[in-house]
Design an enzyme around this catalytic site. Structure first.
Site, mmCIF file in Angstrom:
data_model
loop_
_atom_site.group_PDB
_atom_site.id
_atom_site.type_symbol
_atom_site.label_atom_id
_atom_site.label_comp_id
_atom_site.label_asym_id
_atom_site.label_seq_id
_atom_site.Cartn_x
_atom_site.Cartn_y
_atom_site.Cartn_z
ATOM 1 N N LYS A 9 0.833 -1.202 0.000
ATOM 2 C CA LYS A 9 0.000 0.000 0.000
ATOM 3 C C LYS A 9 0.874 1.261 0.000
ATOM 4 C CE LYS A 9 -3.805 -2.479 2.285
ATOM 5 N NZ LYS A 9 -4.627 -2.608 3.518
ATOM 6 N N TYR A 49 -11.955 -2.964 -3.514
ATOM 7 C CA TYR A 49 -12.527 -3.115 -2.175
ATOM 8 C C TYR A 49 -14.060 -3.139 -2.180
ATOM 9 C CZ TYR A 49 -8.041 -2.675 0.301
ATOM 10 O OH TYR A 49 -6.775 -2.891 0.808
ATOM 11 N N PHE A 57 -15.603 2.715 7.203
ATOM 12 C CA PHE A 57 -14.226 3.137 6.894
ATOM 13 C C PHE A 57 -13.908 3.104 5.407
ATOM 14 C CE2 PHE A 57 -14.201 -1.403 8.046
ATOM 15 C CZ PHE A 57 -13.627 -1.974 6.929
ATOM 16 N N ASN A 112 -1.783 -0.161 7.296
ATOM 17 C CA ASN A 112 -1.256 -1.500 7.598
ATOM 18 C C ASN A 112 -0.393 -2.098 6.492
ATOM 19 O OD1 ASN A 112 -3.294 -2.227 5.883
ATOM 20 N ND2 ASN A 112 -4.433 -3.472 7.354
ATOM 21 N N HIS A 115 -1.610 -5.587 1.439
ATOM 22 C CA HIS A 115 -2.837 -6.346 1.199
ATOM 23 C C HIS A 115 -2.468 -7.752 0.740
ATOM 24 C CE1 HIS A 115 -6.723 -7.541 -0.566
ATOM 25 N NE2 HIS A 115 -5.999 -8.016 -1.554
ATOM 26 N N GLU A 126 -8.891 -10.919 -7.918
ATOM 27 C CA GLU A 126 -7.990 -9.762 -7.776
ATOM 28 C C GLU A 126 -6.899 -9.783 -8.835
ATOM 29 O OE1 GLU A 126 -8.856 -9.303 -2.971
ATOM 30 O OE2 GLU A 126 -6.886 -10.001 -3.623
HETATM 31 P P1 DAT Z 1 -7.386 -7.457 5.304
HETATM 32 O O1 DAT Z 1 -6.635 -6.336 4.632
HETATM 33 O O2 DAT Z 1 -6.622 -8.013 6.468
HETATM 34 O O3 DAT Z 1 -7.844 -8.515 4.344
HETATM 35 P P2 DAT Z 1 -10.146 -6.522 5.334
HETATM 36 O O4 DAT Z 1 -10.266 -7.151 3.990
HETATM 37 O O5 DAT Z 1 -11.162 -6.866 6.360
HETATM 38 O O6 DAT Z 1 -8.696 -6.818 5.973
HETATM 39 O O7 DAT Z 1 -10.155 -4.936 5.186
HETATM 40 C C1 DAT Z 1 -9.426 -4.325 4.147
HETATM 41 C C2 DAT Z 1 -8.710 -3.136 4.715
HETATM 42 O O8 DAT Z 1 -9.654 -2.202 5.231
HETATM 43 C C3 DAT Z 1 -7.779 -3.448 5.881
HETATM 44 O O9 DAT Z 1 -6.497 -3.873 5.462
HETATM 45 C C4 DAT Z 1 -7.732 -2.132 6.594
HETATM 46 C C5 DAT Z 1 -9.127 -1.570 6.379
HETATM 47 N N1 DAT Z 1 -9.988 -1.883 7.534
HETATM 48 C C6 DAT Z 1 -10.512 -3.078 7.842
HETATM 49 N N2 DAT Z 1 -11.236 -3.022 8.972
HETATM 50 C C7 DAT Z 1 -11.154 -1.736 9.391
HETATM 51 C C8 DAT Z 1 -11.671 -1.016 10.508
HETATM 52 N N3 DAT Z 1 -12.434 -1.598 11.424
HETATM 53 N N4 DAT Z 1 -11.360 0.306 10.616
HETATM 54 C C9 DAT Z 1 -10.581 0.920 9.696
HETATM 55 N N5 DAT Z 1 -10.066 0.298 8.618
HETATM 56 C C10 DAT Z 1 -10.341 -1.007 8.471
HETATM 57 MG MG MG Z 2 -9.214 -8.413 2.803
#
Ligand code: DAT
Ligand code: MG
Length: 148
Positions: A9, A49, A57, A112, A115, A126
């Site tokens: 990212k 996404y 978020f 974070n 991805h 993807e």
């Molecule tokens: P991951 O990236 O571990 O697959 P995800 O697919 O649930 O996690 O979410 C995609 C991204 O969205 C994640 O890397 C960071 C953001 N995100 C997820 N949950 C969040 C939250 N509760 N608050 C803020 N950002 C969040």
């Molecule tokens: Mg994810």
């Protein structure tokens, strides 16, 4: 063999973590099959996404992804989707184990670093979205030294 989509990212790019991330996947014994450094359009980030579009978020997440270039990659190997998720670490970096990328290099969930696809099926989707041009064809000479 299985393939996964991994993206560094904008924070990971800005913080000089590209080599670190690639190195971890490379040293594990996975094979890089495609890679590009790109600025993505807002609509493209929203598509990537799409499953999260109803989350509170979502807007901030899209804003973050378009804030600078990302490194998009495809990695191949045995169980690379699940193992890739382990290398990436838990979504919230404060919960991510030391030794994982998020555990070692991140603090906030919205910064974070990386991805990784969460299933083989989503990986396929993807990869098709990010690399419509296809992947590189090659076989590592190290293959028999990594895989039985
Ligand atoms: P991951 O990236 O571990 O697959 P995800 O697919 O649930 O996690 O979410 C995609 C991204 O969205 C994640 O890397 C960071 C953001 N995100 C997820 N949950 C969040 C939250 N509760 N608050 C803020 N950002 C969040
Ligand atoms: Mg994810």
């Amino acid at each position: 063999m299985e393939q996964t989509f991994i993206m560094i990212k904008p924070d990971g790019v800005q913080r000089g973590l590209i080599g670190e991330v690639i190195s971890r996947f490379e040293k594990k014994g996975f094979y890089l099959k495609a890679m590009k450094l790109v600025n993505v359009e807002r609509s493209f980030a929203e598509k990537h996404y799409a499953d999260l579009s109803s989350k509170p978020f979502f807007a901030g997440l899209v804003e973050y992804i378009v804030s600078g270039p990302v490194v998009a990659m495809v990695w191949e190997g045995k169980s690379v989707v699940a193992t890739g998720r382990k290398i990436v670490g838990a979504t919230n970096p404060l919960a991510a184990e030391p030794g994982t990328i998020r555990g070692d290099f991140a603090v906030d969930i919205g910064r974070n670093v990386i991805h990784g696809s969460d299933s083989v099926e989503n990986g396929r989707k993807e990869i098709a979205l990010w690399f419509p041009e296809g992947l590189a064809e090659w076989q590592s000479n190290q293959h028999p030294w990594i895989y039985e």
